[in-house]
Motif scaffolding. Structure first.
Motif, PDB file in Angstrom:
ATOM      1  N   ILE A  22      40.465  18.732  40.388  1.00 37.55           N
ATOM      2  CA  ILE A  22      39.856  20.021  40.079  1.00 37.55           C
ATOM      3  C   ILE A  22      39.802  21.242  39.813  1.00 37.55           C
ATOM      4  N   GLN A  23      40.386  22.274  38.427  1.00 32.97           N
ATOM      5  CA  GLN A  23      41.192  23.653  38.415  1.00 32.97           C
ATOM      6  C   GLN A  23      40.204  24.384  38.971  1.00 32.97           C
ATOM      7  N   ASP A  24      39.067  25.143  39.762  1.00 36.80           N
ATOM      8  CA  ASP A  24      38.134  25.464  40.065  1.00 36.80           C
ATOM      9  C   ASP A  24      38.260  27.304  40.496  1.00 36.80           C
ATOM     10  N   ILE A  25      39.853  27.553  39.845  1.00 31.27           N
ATOM     11  CA  ILE A  25      40.160  29.089  40.376  1.00 31.27           C
ATOM     12  C   ILE A  25      39.230  30.397  39.889  1.00 31.27           C
ATOM     13  N   SER A  26      38.125  29.905  38.447  1.00 27.68           N
ATOM     14  CA  SER A  26      37.045  30.746  38.286  1.00 27.68           C
ATOM     15  C   SER A  26      36.027  31.009  39.282  1.00 27.68           C
ATOM     16  N   MET A  27      35.877  29.474  39.756  1.00 28.84           N
ATOM     17  CA  MET A  27      34.494  29.367  41.010  1.00 28.84           C
ATOM     18  C   MET A  27      35.183  30.532  42.358  1.00 28.84           C
ATOM     19  N   ILE A  28      36.370  30.250  42.514  1.00 28.67           N
ATOM     20  CA  ILE A  28      37.025  30.534  43.518  1.00 28.67           C
ATOM     21  C   ILE A  28      36.456  32.118  43.671  1.00 28.67           C
ATOM     22  N   LYS A  29      37.508  32.464  42.356  1.00 29.16           N
ATOM     23  CA  LYS A  29      37.571  34.112  42.091  1.00 29.16           C
ATOM     24  C   LYS A  29      35.941  35.062  41.632  1.00 29.16           C
ATOM     25  N   HIS A  88      36.448  43.509  50.621  1.00 33.67           N
ATOM     26  CA  HIS A  88      37.619  42.926  49.633  1.00 33.67           C
ATOM     27  C   HIS A  88      36.541  43.529  48.344  1.00 33.67           C
ATOM     28  N   GLN A  89      37.791  44.040  47.747  1.00 33.75           N
ATOM     29  CA  GLN A  89      37.187  44.496  45.720  1.00 33.75           C
ATOM     30  C   GLN A  89      37.122  43.140  44.995  1.00 33.75           C
ATOM     31  N   PRO A  90      36.843  43.408  43.978  1.00 36.50           N
ATOM     32  CA  PRO A  90      36.910  41.744  43.415  1.00 36.50           C
ATOM     33  C   PRO A  90      38.134  42.063  41.997  1.00 36.50           C
ATOM     34  N   ALA A  91      38.570  41.238  42.394  1.00 36.35           N
ATOM     35  CA  ALA A  91      39.779  40.902  41.787  1.00 36.35           C
ATOM     36  C   ALA A  91      39.727  41.452  40.125  1.00 36.35           C
ATOM     37  N   LYS A  92      40.916  41.793  39.156  1.00 34.56           N
ATOM     38  CA  LYS A  92      41.076  42.311  38.689  1.00 34.56           C
ATOM     39  C   LYS A  92      40.692  41.140  37.407  1.00 34.56           C
ATOM     40  N   PRO A  93      39.769  41.451  36.778  1.00 36.52           N
ATOM     41  CA  PRO A  93      40.053  39.889  35.719  1.00 36.52           C
ATOM     42  C   PRO A  93      40.932  39.638  34.950  1.00 36.52           C
ATOM     43  N   PHE A  94      41.087  38.501  34.822  1.00 31.11           N
ATOM     44  CA  PHE A  94      42.001  37.889  33.461  1.00 31.11           C
ATOM     45  C   PHE A  94      42.135  38.315  32.605  1.00 31.11           C
ATOM     46  N   ARG A  95      42.659  38.653  32.124  1.00 30.03           N
ATOM     47  CA  ARG A  95      41.853  38.335  30.118  1.00 30.03           C
ATOM     48  C   ARG A  95      43.146  38.280  29.497  1.00 30.03           C
ATOM     49  N   MET A  96      43.180  37.548  28.509  1.00 29.57           N
ATOM     50  CA  MET A  96      43.315  37.079  27.087  1.00 29.57           C
ATOM     51  C   MET A  96      42.799  37.892  25.774  1.00 29.57           C
ATOM     52  N   GLU A  97      43.535  37.812  25.098  1.00 28.69           N
ATOM     53  CA  GLU A  97      43.048  38.690  23.559  1.00 28.69           C
ATOM     54  C   GLU A  97      43.543  37.215  23.370  1.00 28.69           C
ATOM     55  N   MET A 136      38.501  37.352  26.136  1.00 29.09           N
ATOM     56  CA  MET A 136      38.409  36.929  26.978  1.00 29.09           C
ATOM     57  C   MET A 136      38.980  37.622  28.481  1.00 29.09           C
ATOM     58  N   ALA A 137      37.520  37.025  29.961  1.00 31.47           N
ATOM     59  CA  ALA A 137      37.615  37.476  30.573  1.00 31.47           C
ATOM     60  C   ALA A 137      37.543  36.983  31.758  1.00 31.47           C
ATOM     61  N   ASN A 138      38.632  36.301  32.769  1.00 30.00           N
ATOM     62  CA  ASN A 138      38.071  35.164  33.392  1.00 30.00           C
ATOM     63  C   ASN A 138      37.228  33.784  32.835  1.00 30.00           C
ATOM     64  N   GLY A 139      37.832  33.305  31.809  1.00 32.28           N
ATOM     65  CA  GLY A 139      37.710  32.327  31.065  1.00 32.28           C
ATOM     66  C   GLY A 139      35.831  32.543  29.668  1.00 32.28           C
ATOM     67  N   GLU A 140      35.218  33.590  30.927  1.00 30.14           N
ATOM     68  CA  GLU A 140      34.493  33.793  29.722  1.00 30.14           C
ATOM     69  C   GLU A 140      34.772  34.537  28.569  1.00 30.14           C
ATOM     70  N   PHE A 141      33.989  34.914  27.099  1.00 32.09           N
ATOM     71  CA  PHE A 141      34.388  35.052  26.259  1.00 32.09           C
ATOM     72  C   PHE A 141      33.448  36.873  26.376  1.00 32.09           C
ATOM     73  N   ASP A 142      34.053  37.688  25.938  1.00 27.85           N
ATOM     74  CA  ASP A 142      34.306  39.490  26.446  1.00 27.85           C
ATOM     75  C   ASP A 142      33.721  40.016  25.254  1.00 27.85           C
ATOM     76  N   LYS A 143      32.532  39.722  24.362  1.00 25.50           N
ATOM     77  CA  LYS A 143      31.951  40.181  22.833  1.00 25.50           C
ATOM     78  C   LYS A 143      31.798  41.657  22.946  1.00 25.50           C
TER      79      LYS A 143
END
Length: 439
Positions: free
Chosen positions: A242-249, A267-276, A295-302
């Protein structure tokens, strides 16, 4: 109980569920990304400020800590809910009987739907359809959302958007999140087995699911149904790795304080992993448009979706149109820089995008702005039916610590979303330009 007890206690730096006990009775159950770090955090000097007096009283009262290690954060999340419901520890009162919490339900139908329902809506929605299974409550909605995304990638299921045997694929089928009950690719018996696997997983019985999948794969191989055997093998691999990087973040962003040896660090929240992702749509070069989706951390950023009417290209030239979109995109320094730029096409398209990126880099260097982390360019190659066939420049992802099967799934999803958004925009523009014909 004091910090010396914890120093002697050998807790693993691994996910799992932990139990605070008094005379073997369970006082409190919690989950953790790292059992070692989470349990140590209960013995920090500022516990009352960060966790409240109730948990301070619980820690003072407890005389033993035990734990159950899991293979993933996702399994810890599922197991915690089941164990709280089973044991009802008194210091988990905030986890119980709150109608604002979420539940996962499976409907009692020939092709059950898997849905997330708020506690306050359980009785109301039961009027429309009955439930076969109910799991929860889950207090943290964002964590449940991440968990459901992971589970659905392992075990695709039907939701409210899918009509069984409708003859055409629903949207989730096109991105691999529906198993094909809409198209008839999965029959009622096969889907019932899929639902049983999801049920067992929510009951914390992953080892039993693994055993059933192995038997299923062997059975398909004996009857020479190799395509189905391969699909079961894929599910088995996804379940056991199981690849649960998003849940770890998500877990780390929720946990503001963690104990690390003798020091408590914020600990501050990590910078979101962004894709366009970008796409071009037109009809023989007419009404040409381009889009950008994010998309940021696996969620569509509308909020970061953008539309572009192509101005510099008047014929069928998707590559030139894409270059225009990117040049205009980089004229907006206020937009967050992505970690990955995703496009359609082969090496020629990657080179065209790289050319634009090099021009932007040169311009920024001339302005003295060199402290920029530039995105990685990834391309999705489609087959004759416009389905993703290959991801090009994938080796560049190895430079990103985010590389995983989940990331590859997100790339396919984001690429499909860009195509959908572009086609929708193009149809609207074409309709606006043509006007509406009288009936």
């Amino acid at each position: 109980m004091d910090s010396q007890y914890i120093q002697k206690k050998k807790l693993p730096d691994a996910p799992g569920v932990y139990f605070f006990r008094k005379n073997k009775d369970i006082l409190y159950i919690g989950k953790a990304t790292s059992l070692r770090d989470r349990v140590r955090s209960y013995f920090s000097n500022d516990l009352i400020k960060t966790r409240g007096r109730l948990l301070v009283d619980m820690v003072t009262l407890a005389d033993e800590i035990t734990f159950e290690q899991t293979d993933s954060v996702l399994e810890a999340f599922i197991l915690e809910s089941e164990l709280i419901k089973k044991h009802l520890p008194r210091y988990n009162t905030k986890e119980k009987d709150n109608k604002s919490f979420n539940y996962v339900v499976m409907t009692d139908e020939a092709f059950p739907r898997v849905l997330v329902v708020r506690g306050r809506n359980l009785e109301q929605e039961a009027v429309d359809f009955s439930y076969k299974y109910i799991f929860g409550p889950y207090p943290l909605g964002n964590e449940l959302k991440e968990a459901m995304k992971l589970i659905r990638r392992i075990f695709p299921y039907r939701d409210n958007t899918c009509t069984p045997l409708q003859g055409k694929p629903c949207f989730n089928r096109s991105i691999g999140l529906c198993p094909g009950v809409c198209t008839g690719e999965m029959n009622q018996k096969e889907y019932k087995t899929q639902i049983e696997h999801i049920k067992l997983f929510f009951e914390g019985k992953k080892s039993r699911v693994v055993g059933l999948l192995k038997k299923q794969m062997t059975a398909y191989a004996k009857t020479m149904e190799f395509e189905k055997a391969h699909e079961v093998k894929r599910t088995l691999q996804a379940l056991t790795h199981i690849q649960d990087i998003s849940m770890i973040k998500k877990e780390k962003s929720i946990t503001a304080y963690q104990k690390n040896d003798a020091d408590t660090q914020t600990h501050q929240p990590a910078k979101p992993f962004r894709m366009e992702a970008y796409d071009i749509a037109h009809m023989s070069g007419k009404n040409m448009v381009g889009v950008m989706v994010a998309m940021a951390n696996g969620e569509f950023d509308k909020n970061m979706y953008r539309k572009f009417i192509i101005r510099s290209v008047d014929r069928s030239n998707d590559t030139a149109a894409l270059q225009e979109v990117l040049k205009r995109r980089f004229n907006h320094p206020e937009w967050p820089m992505p970690d990955v730029m995703l496009i359609d096409g082969g090496k020629g398209q990657i080179n065209a995008v790289q050319k634009v990126l090099d021009q932007v880099k040169k311009r920024q260097e001339e302005l003295g702005d060199v402290d920029i982390t530039w995105p990685t360019i990834i391309s999705v190659v489609k087959d004759d039916r416009h389905k993703a066939r290959e991801i090009l420049n994938k080796e560049a992802l190895n430079t990103l610590n985010q590389m995983s099967e989940q990331l590859q799934d997100d790339i396919i999803r984001l690429n499909a979303e860009a195509h959908r958004f572009a086609i929708t925009f193009h149809k609207k523009k074409r309709s606006d330009n043509q006007g509406f014909l009288p009936r």
